[in-house]
Design a protein around this motif. Structure first.
Motif, short mmCIF file in Angstrom:
data_model
loop_
_atom_site.label_atom_id
_atom_site.label_comp_id
_atom_site.label_asym_id
_atom_site.label_seq_id
_atom_site.Cartn_x
_atom_site.Cartn_y
_atom_site.Cartn_z
N LEU A 138 0.84 -1.19 0.00
CA LEU A 138 0.00 0.00 0.00
C LEU A 138 0.88 1.24 0.00
O LEU A 138 1.89 1.31 0.71
CB LEU A 138 -0.90 0.02 1.24
N THR A 139 0.50 2.19 -0.81
CA THR A 139 1.24 3.45 -0.80
C THR A 139 0.67 4.32 0.32
O THR A 139 -0.54 4.46 0.47
CB THR A 139 1.09 4.19 -2.14
N LEU A 140 1.57 4.84 1.12
CA LEU A 140 1.17 5.65 2.26
C LEU A 140 1.17 7.12 1.88
O LEU A 140 1.94 7.57 1.03
CB LEU A 140 2.12 5.40 3.43
N ARG A 141 0.32 7.86 2.51
CA ARG A 141 0.27 9.31 2.31
C ARG A 141 0.45 9.98 3.65
O ARG A 141 0.29 9.37 4.69
CB ARG A 141 -1.05 9.73 1.67
N GLN A 142 0.77 11.24 3.60
CA GLN A 142 0.90 12.01 4.82
C GLN A 142 -0.46 12.15 5.49
O GLN A 142 -1.47 12.34 4.81
CB GLN A 142 1.49 13.39 4.53
N ASP A 143 -0.48 12.06 6.79
CA ASP A 143 -1.71 12.23 7.55
C ASP A 143 -1.87 13.72 7.84
O ASP A 143 -1.30 14.24 8.79
CB ASP A 143 -1.64 11.42 8.84
N GLU A 144 -2.61 14.37 6.98
CA GLU A 144 -2.78 15.81 7.10
C GLU A 144 -4.24 16.13 7.37
O GLU A 144 -5.14 15.55 6.77
CB GLU A 144 -2.36 16.51 5.81
N VAL A 145 -4.48 17.06 8.27
CA VAL A 145 -5.83 17.52 8.55
C VAL A 145 -6.23 18.47 7.45
O VAL A 145 -5.57 19.47 7.21
CB VAL A 145 -5.91 18.21 9.93
N THR A 146 -7.31 18.12 6.74
CA THR A 146 -7.75 18.98 5.64
C THR A 146 -8.91 19.87 6.07
O THR A 146 -9.03 20.98 5.61
CB THR A 146 -8.18 18.13 4.44
N GLU A 147 -9.78 19.35 6.92
CA GLU A 147 -10.88 20.15 7.43
C GLU A 147 -11.01 19.83 8.92
O GLU A 147 -11.29 18.71 9.30
CB GLU A 147 -12.19 19.80 6.73
N GLY A 148 -10.82 20.81 9.74
CA GLY A 148 -10.92 20.57 11.17
C GLY A 148 -11.85 21.56 11.83
O GLY A 148 -12.48 22.39 11.18
#
Length: 95
Positions: free
Chosen positions: A60-70
């Motif tokens: 699985l390709t991992l992506r950064q865990d970024e908050v997009t809407e908080g």
């Protein structure tokens, strides 16, 4: 190995299943079919076959865990049937 009626009742009791008396024989047949199928699987020659961790060879390709809407707790809680102090509230299920 064959399952008898007493074993079906014991399994039902241990698994907290309610099996009506008229369904015991059908359940016994189903359990025996399952056990026969498992016995057939044990006959398969697996010599030289390495155990699998996954059926997929790809990673699985991992992506950064970024908050997009908080900061939308209020909007989320609008969907809740009950909320209190900024949290979902649910009926008590454990005494």
């Amino acid at each position: 190995m064959a399952i008898d009626r007493e074993t079906v009742r014991r399994i039902a009791f241990l698994s907290r299943l309610k099996i009506e008396d008229d369904k015991i024989e059908d359940t016994e047949d189903e359990f025996n079919k399952i056990l026969n199928w498992v016995e057939q699987l044990s006959e398969v020659n697996t010599d030289g076959v390495e155990p699998l961790v996954s059926v997929n060879d790809t990673n699985l390709t991992l992506r950064q865990d970024e908050v997009t809407e908080g900061n939308q707790a209020e909007a989320v809680l609008k969907n809740a049937p009950q909320a209190q102090y900024g949290y979902f509230t649910v009926p008590k299920v454990v005494e």
